[in-house]
Write a protein that holds these residues in place. Structure first.
Motif, PDB file in Angstrom:
ATOM      1  N   ALA A   1       0.840  -1.188   0.000  1.00  0.00           N
ATOM      2  CA  ALA A   1       0.000   0.000   0.000  1.00  0.00           C
ATOM      3  C   ALA A   1       0.872   1.233   0.000  1.00  0.00           C
ATOM      4  N   MET A   2       0.274   2.349  -0.380  1.00  0.00           N
ATOM      5  CA  MET A   2       1.012   3.609  -0.363  1.00  0.00           C
ATOM      6  C   MET A   2       0.389   4.519   0.699  1.00  0.00           C
ATOM      7  N   ALA A   3       1.191   5.456   1.155  1.00  0.00           N
ATOM      8  CA  ALA A   3       0.675   6.390   2.149  1.00  0.00           C
ATOM      9  C   ALA A   3      -0.494   7.170   1.554  1.00  0.00           C
ATOM     10  N   PRO A   4      -1.565   7.360   2.315  1.00  0.00           N
ATOM     11  CA  PRO A   4      -2.684   8.180   1.832  1.00  0.00           C
ATOM     12  C   PRO A   4      -2.237   9.646   1.814  1.00  0.00           C
ATOM     13  N   ARG A   5      -1.439   9.952   0.826  1.00  0.00           N
ATOM     14  CA  ARG A   5      -0.656  11.175   0.835  1.00  0.00           C
ATOM     15  C   ARG A   5      -1.502  12.462   0.865  1.00  0.00           C
ATOM     16  N   ARG A   6      -2.562  12.419   0.062  1.00  0.00           N
ATOM     17  CA  ARG A   6      -3.345  13.650  -0.050  1.00  0.00           C
ATOM     18  C   ARG A   6      -3.883  14.071   1.317  1.00  0.00           C
ATOM     19  N   PHE A   7      -4.462  13.090   2.027  1.00  0.00           N
ATOM     20  CA  PHE A   7      -5.023  13.392   3.339  1.00  0.00           C
ATOM     21  C   PHE A   7      -3.928  13.865   4.308  1.00  0.00           C
ATOM     22  N   VAL A   8      -2.835  13.135   4.322  1.00  0.00           N
ATOM     23  CA  VAL A   8      -1.758  13.452   5.272  1.00  0.00           C
ATOM     24  C   VAL A   8      -1.206  14.842   4.981  1.00  0.00           C
ATOM     25  N   GLU A   9      -1.050  15.141   3.686  1.00  0.00           N
ATOM     26  CA  GLU A   9      -0.521  16.462   3.332  1.00  0.00           C
ATOM     27  C   GLU A   9      -1.513  17.573   3.681  1.00  0.00           C
ATOM     28  N   SER A  10      -2.800  17.229   3.583  1.00  0.00           N
ATOM     29  CA  SER A  10      -3.808  18.245   3.897  1.00  0.00           C
ATOM     30  C   SER A  10      -3.751  18.630   5.375  1.00  0.00           C
ATOM     31  N   CYS A  11      -3.167  17.768   6.189  1.00  0.00           N
ATOM     32  CA  CYS A  11      -3.000  18.105   7.613  1.00  0.00           C
ATOM     33  C   CYS A  11      -1.771  18.973   7.826  1.00  0.00           C
ATOM     34  N   GLY A  12      -1.039  19.242   6.733  1.00  0.00           N
ATOM     35  CA  GLY A  12       0.136  20.097   6.823  1.00  0.00           C
ATOM     36  C   GLY A  12       1.440  19.314   6.956  1.00  0.00           C
ATOM     37  N   ILE A  13       1.356  17.993   6.895  1.00  0.00           N
ATOM     38  CA  ILE A  13       2.562  17.179   7.107  1.00  0.00           C
ATOM     39  C   ILE A  13       3.376  17.085   5.817  1.00  0.00           C
ATOM     40  N   LYS A  14       4.683  17.327   5.939  1.00  0.00           N
ATOM     41  CA  LYS A  14       5.553  17.235   4.751  1.00  0.00           C
ATOM     42  C   LYS A  14       6.048  15.801   4.563  1.00  0.00           C
ATOM     43  N   PHE A  15       6.331  15.436   3.303  1.00  0.00           N
ATOM     44  CA  PHE A  15       6.900  14.126   2.991  1.00  0.00           C
ATOM     45  C   PHE A  15       8.378  14.272   2.684  1.00  0.00           C
ATOM     46  N   THR A  16       9.122  13.141   2.774  1.00  0.00           N
ATOM     47  CA  THR A  16      10.571  13.215   2.571  1.00  0.00           C
ATOM     48  C   THR A  16      10.949  13.501   1.121  1.00  0.00           C
ATOM     49  N   SER A  17      10.100  13.080   0.161  1.00  0.00           N
ATOM     50  CA  SER A  17      10.409  13.371  -1.246  1.00  0.00           C
ATOM     51  C   SER A  17       9.146  13.218  -2.069  1.00  0.00           C
ATOM     52  N   ASP A  18       9.286  13.372  -3.372  1.00  0.00           N
ATOM     53  CA  ASP A  18       8.125  13.238  -4.242  1.00  0.00           C
ATOM     54  C   ASP A  18       7.905  11.813  -4.710  1.00  0.00           C
ATOM     55  N   GLU A  19       8.822  10.897  -4.334  1.00  0.00           N
ATOM     56  CA  GLU A  19       8.667   9.488  -4.721  1.00  0.00           C
ATOM     57  C   GLU A  19       7.308   8.984  -4.253  1.00  0.00           C
ATOM     58  N   PRO A  20       6.672   8.129  -5.074  1.00  0.00           N
ATOM     59  CA  PRO A  20       5.366   7.620  -4.662  1.00  0.00           C
ATOM     60  C   PRO A  20       5.460   6.857  -3.334  1.00  0.00           C
ATOM     61  N   SER A  21       6.622   6.276  -3.075  1.00  0.00           N
ATOM     62  CA  SER A  21       6.726   5.468  -1.870  1.00  0.00           C
ATOM     63  C   SER A  21       7.291   6.263  -0.687  1.00  0.00           C
ATOM     64  N   ALA A  22       7.431   7.577  -0.856  1.00  0.00           N
ATOM     65  CA  ALA A  22       8.025   8.386   0.208  1.00  0.00           C
ATOM     66  C   ALA A  22       7.135   8.394   1.446  1.00  0.00           C
ATOM     67  N   LEU A  23       7.758   8.655   2.577  1.00  0.00           N
ATOM     68  CA  LEU A  23       7.043   8.634   3.848  1.00  0.00           C
ATOM     69  C   LEU A  23       7.049  10.033   4.451  1.00  0.00           C
ATOM     70  N   PRO A  24       6.168  10.281   5.433  1.00  0.00           N
ATOM     71  CA  PRO A  24       6.166  11.604   6.064  1.00  0.00           C
ATOM     72  C   PRO A  24       7.501  11.882   6.756  1.00  0.00           C
ATOM     73  N   GLU A  25       7.840  13.152   6.776  1.00  0.00           N
ATOM     74  CA  GLU A  25       9.068  13.569   7.433  1.00  0.00           C
ATOM     75  C   GLU A  25       8.834  13.533   8.941  1.00  0.00           C
TER      76      GLU A  25
END
Lengths: 275, 796
Positions: free
Chosen positions: B248-272
């Protein structure tokens, strides 16, 4: 990078053995004994000592080859064994000064010659038969061949069920009584006398045309299978014949070597005893 | 009117549950929000009666919620009991749709209009809400699915399970009870799964219960069939159903909407995240699978830790003692300080999340080297990868001249070429200054490459440059190679696939970085093999030099990897660098001569063809027998047994023969050993001189026996006691030298373990099969010597 035992290390031991022989011959020609050439002269003693040491060392191969591992190449030992063993013909003969008689000393000499001659056959066998074994087996292993024969037997038995007795009894006999190997002479001949499979093959040929029409097909199949089996049996018999040929000379070489060691020891003791 | 809490925990998976239990225990006001009507939906959705494992075994559990290996049902029941018993404030059917605000004043929007205020938020939503899809033509077929609830729903179907993770394996094994199941594994081994699953899947594959396509990817799907790309080419497999478990991949859109940054733009990147799991939004913490750690036990530990952190307690992670012990040599520096230093200094390792990195370091070793210390030597076969955290090392790149050095600074890594090619070290590496090095074993490195794309990219980029420099242009300045390196790509070639076809236009040359190739040409209507090219060499330069169509075909003998170099960039370089042009011209001339020689004796090509067919193409050292010399005395087998406790690892007669060349059943010491690919005990290793051997950790599972394509490993009981030579000779006690000592019956208390050729690595004088051959028929050869072996054909 790849040497057989005859050419090992640029034929180092061939050269060494040749040097030993040449030195012995030159010494023999140049040396003028007081009386006549025999084992009792100075040169005779030297050649005798060299010869005896060589014999003990050559025998040591039997022990050495059973000590596995370590910094040595058995190929080198075998190469040296072969050439230095051959050089004994010259060294020991010159030691005798060509004086032979019906005594213990000549017995030791004769035993040595038997050992060497059997060894020469060994060299011949090792040089010639390995290729023949490969050519005969055409890439299959002995186990493969025996398995194939087993498979053919099983199939033949199934096919023979319901066929006339004259056919099925041939097959049964072929399956149950065909022997591979046997006495040493049988093995060395590479052939079988009165092999039930050969018999079955020969007789089936005639039977194919004489059995009832309904049995012709299966009988013909059996003919083909038996023919194939005979071919495989020939290969197997040839294989064990060749392996036996590579092995048989050792059955002379080794026991006679033991006899030689005893005779040689007796020869040495007696020479010093009667000095 | 909104409710207010000290901590709001979103998601009631293992980490969220553990956090809530800790909060309840500490009597901190909290709320645990769960979207569904039951706790821990990911575990709930596990296959029925699934046995859940508690890995990693070395890690202690630190949580108020209990957890031990057991079935899905047992675990869920226990948790439900504890939720009630521990007074965890859980709110079901509460899907959080948005999180806003800041530390001390977060607002959580819950579907249905409810709002919750909290001082701190713990986000433990996992990843299962966002499954990875197959993404190939035809994946919209109605029988393609990404979940499996109850395997018993299916009966007598042919089901393809795509994936090699724990979920895929468990689905496949459960389905196999009443269906025909095939697994599709992208890799040649199961690198990322739990040891228990590894044993199960290996057994199932070995017993034929499950078929497995290794190194295979999905090419396309049409109703009723799936087309796979395998190392042997494309195959079409008919099927009734496809179950893809691709993670599975991180539910990025939701997590980012909370203001959380990710380590990179890779699809498999994780929150910082900080080491305390705090995201880029202070007061908002992320734990569990979304934090990069999908294992239940670790996630639960994090839940506990995060609540301790929020309540102001500094506690060290549960694996701290393990790392403390590992770093003991570093003069008592703190674990976090060391970890930070390593990740900050080494880009290759910087892509891992803090947690992944802790685990990575538990597998790795740290070394402090003094100036002049040799790290490894050229031609050693070791395959670990070193990272330079601090200090400098010198790489001796020229075998003839130890003074020709390339200096590697802190932040670089080395040793990757041995890992990629599975062959000898290409250089000696010596510490120049005091060095702080991290040594990572092959297994952990493979895991890093397969699970962290960023690391793979760093490794590949550096590897391309180094391989071009080592194998093609040893004396060229780094800057001059820039264009070539920039346009170069890494490509994989399946076994039997043509890399270059005779007569084609030429616009690339290739460096073989793993595997090996044969060069062949059509002569008189028949394809004749001209030469064998092991990895570390280049092909395809001939046509480029002359600007002509390809003069011969190049075919991979095993699954291989090549670096594809652009013709334009290469020609430009040659135009500038006269010396290089000369070197390449010379090699080119050599090849012409070599090819002409082989053309004169086509049987040599047949021998190469035969040897390649016997797996010699992936061998690093193989025993061959010249049958024109072999007197069938079996002294080689006897020597092997005598030097290895009575059990021969060699069967002379078995194995195929071509002309006079016999390949006995004996270990090839493959470049990428198949036996190593899933040894649960990690008992198979490669020694410095390349010997692949099994150590005494072997548990006798038999995986290697089944994985070896050449049938050279056997399971054996310890042999009978060997008498001394004289006591055998004089008193006939016990089996004599060379006689069979195999125990046919099980010895009391003994267990069978795997036995294979170790090339007599512990025996002075080298391989005893070769030293014991009386006629010189037995020889050992490595890939560089194959061509000389073809002379056997000439001499016979």
């Amino acid at each position: 990078m790849h040497d057989g035992f005859l050419t090992y290390a640029n034929s180092r031991y061939l050269k060494l053995a040749a040097a030993v022989c040449l030195t012995s011959i030159v010494a023999y020609i140049l040396y003028e004994p007081v009386d006549e050439h025999n084992g009792g002269t100075v040169l005779g003693y030297i050649l005798g000592t060299v010869g005896a040491l060589l014999i003990f060392w050559l025998t040591w191969l039997g022990i050495r080859k059973r000590k596995y591992g370590g910094h040595f190449r058995l190929t080198g030992w075998v190469s040296a064994h072969v050439y230095l063993g051959l050089s004994l013909i010259v060294v020991a003969t010159l030691h005798t000064g060509f004086q032979f008689d019906w005594n213990l000393h000549t017995l030791a000499y004769a035993l040595m010659i038997i050992v060497i001659v059997s060894g020469i056959f060994g060299i011949y066998a090792y040089a010639r038969y390995p290729k023949l074994v490969s050519a005969n087996r055409r890439g299959a292993s002995l186990d493969d061949l025996l398995t194939q024969i087993g498979d053919i037997d099983r199939e033949s038995r199934q096919l023979a069920v319901g066929l006339p007795d004259e056919v099925s009894s041939l097959i049964l006999k072929s399956c149950e009584e065909t022997a591979i190997g046997g006495s040493i002479f049988r093995i060395l001949s590479g052939k079988a006398v009165n092999c039930p499979s050969d018999n079955a093959f020969a007789k089936l040929r005639g039977l194919v045309s004489s059995v009832d029409q309904e049995h012709v097909l299966n009988t013909r199949k059996l003919l083909v299978l038996t023919g194939k089996k005979c071919g495989l049996l020939g290969t197997v018999r040839r294989d064990i014949q060749l392996k036996a040929l590579m092995d048989i000379w050792l059955r002379v070489h080794v026991p006679v070597t033991v006899a030689l060691l005893i005779a040689l020891t007796a020869h040495i003791i007696s020479v010093f005893y009667y000095w | 009117m909104s409710e207010e809490f000290e901590i709001a925990i979103v998601g009631s998976g293992p980490s969220g549950l553990s956090a809530a239990a800790r909060a309840a225990q500490k009597e901190i006001s909290h709320i645990l929000l769960e979207t569904t009507d039951h706790a821990s939906d990911t575990i709930y959705k596990f296959q029925k009666r699934k046995f859940v494992m508690a890995t990693p075994d070395v890690m202690p559990l630190r949580s108020d919620t209990s957890f031990a290996a057991g079935t899905r049902e047992e675990i869920l029941e226990k948790w439900d009991e504890e939720i009630e018993h521990q007074k965890v404030n859980i709110s079901y059917n509460s899907e959080v749709t948005g999180i806003s605000g800041e530390k001390g004043n977060f607002t959580l929007e819950v579907k249905g209009g409810r709002t919750i205020k909290a001082n701190h938020v713990v986000l433990s939503i996992g990843m299962q809400g966002n499954l990875r899809k197959l993404d190939v033509d035809g994946d919209d077929w109605e029988y393609v699915q990404y979940q499996l609830d109850d395997p018993e729903e299916y009966e007598d179907e042919t089901i393809i399970v795509v994936g090699a993770g724990d979920a895929a394996i468990e689905n496949a094994i459960a389905l196999a009870a009443q269906n025909r199941v095939a697994l599709v594994n992208r890799k040649g081994e199961f690198a990322r799964i739990k040891a228990g699953n590894l044993t199960l899947v290996t057994e199932a594959i070995d017993s034929g219960l499950i078929e497995c396509y290794y190194n295979a990817t999905t090419s396309r799907i049409s109703p009723g069939e799936i087309v796979l790309k395998t190392p042997d080419g494309e195959t079409t497999v008919p099927c009734d159903r496809i179950i893809a478990r691709l993670g599975a991949m991180a539910p990025r859109r939701f997590v980012e909407s909370c203001g959380i940054k990710f380590t990179s733009d890779e699809p498999s990147a994780l929150p910082e995240l900080s080491e305390r799991y705090e995201s880029s939004v202070p007061g908002l913490y992320v734990v569990g699978a979304l934090a990069g750690y999908p294992l239940i036990k670790l996630a639960m530990n994090q839940g506990y830790e995060v609540v301790e952190t929020i309540s102001g307690n500094e506690i060290s992670p549960a694996d701290e003692p393990l790392l403390e012990e590992k770093f003991a040599a570093l003069h008592g520096r703190g674990v976090n300080e060391v970890l930070k230093e390593i990740q900050e200094n080494v880009p290759l390792l910087s892509h891992m999340s803090a947690l992944q990195f802790r685990e990575f370091m538990i597998d790795s070793a740290v070394h402090l080297a003094k100036p002049g210390d040799v790290i490894f030597k050229r031609n050693e076969y070791t395959n670990s990868v070193f990272s330079v955290v601090d200090g400098r090392v010198n790489v001796q790149i020229n075998a003839e001249d130890d003074n020709e050095l390339v200096e590697l600074k802190n932040g670089s890594f080395f040793g990757e070429m041995g890992l990629i090619a599975g062959r000898r070290r290409t250089a000696t590496v010596v510490a120049k200054t005091e060095c702080f090095l991290v040594e990572t074993p092959r297994r952990a490195m493979l895991k890093l490459i397969s699970s962290v794309p960023g690391a793979k990219k760093v490794l590949d980029t550096a590897a391309i440059y180094r391989q071009i420099q080592t194998h093609l242009t040893p004396n060229i300045e780094k800057e001059l190679l820039k264009e070539i390196v920039d346009t170069a790509t890494i490509e994989s070639v399946s076994a039997g696939e043509k890399l270059i076809s005779e007569g084609d236009e030429s616009d690339h040359m290739f460096i073989i970085r793993a595997g090996s190739m044969t060069v062949s040409k059509v002569i008189g209507g028949r394809s004749v093999i001209l030469s064998y090219i092991p990895s570390g060499n280049y092909v395809g330069e001939m046509a480029l030099l002359n600007n002509e169509p390809r003069s011969a075909s190049v075919t991979a003998t095993v699954a291989s990897e090549v670096i594809k170099i652009d013709a334009v960039a290469f020609r430009e370089l040659l135009g500038r660098e006269n010396e290089l042009k000369q070197v390449i011209e010379e090699k080119f001339q050599d090849r012409i001569v070599e090819n002409l020689e082989t053309e004169d004796r086509p049987e040599a090509g047949d021998i190469i063809d035969f040897l390649v067919g016997q797996g010699v193409g992936e061998a690093s050292d193989v025993l061959l027998i010249d049958e024109s010399l072999c007197v069938r005395c079996d002294n080689c087998e006897k020597a092997c047994a005598e030097t290895h406790g009575g059990i021969s690892r060699l069967n002379r007669e078995a194995g195929p023969t071509f002309e006079n060349l016999h390949v006995p059943t004996s270990c090839r010491h493959c470049e990428h050993p198949h036996c190593m690919s899933d040894c649960p005990a990690d008992a198979i290793h490669r020694a410095q001189d390349g010997e692949v051997f099994i150590d005494d950790k072997c548990i006798g599972c038999g995986n290697c026996v089944n994985n070896c394509p050449y049938g050279v490993i056997q399971l054996a009981y310890p042999p009978a006691k060997k008498p001394g030579l004289w006591s055998w000779l004089l008193f006939g006690s016990g089996p004599g030298p060379g006689q069979d000592k195999t125990n046919t019956t099980k010895v009391e208390g003994a267990r069978s373990v795997a036995a294979k050729c170790d090339m007599c690595k512990d025996i002075e004088g080298g391989a005893s099969c070769v030293s014991a051959c009386p006629t010189g028929a037995a020889i050992r050869v490595n890939p560089e010597e194959f061509l000389s072996i073809t002379n056997l054909a000439k001499s016979s």
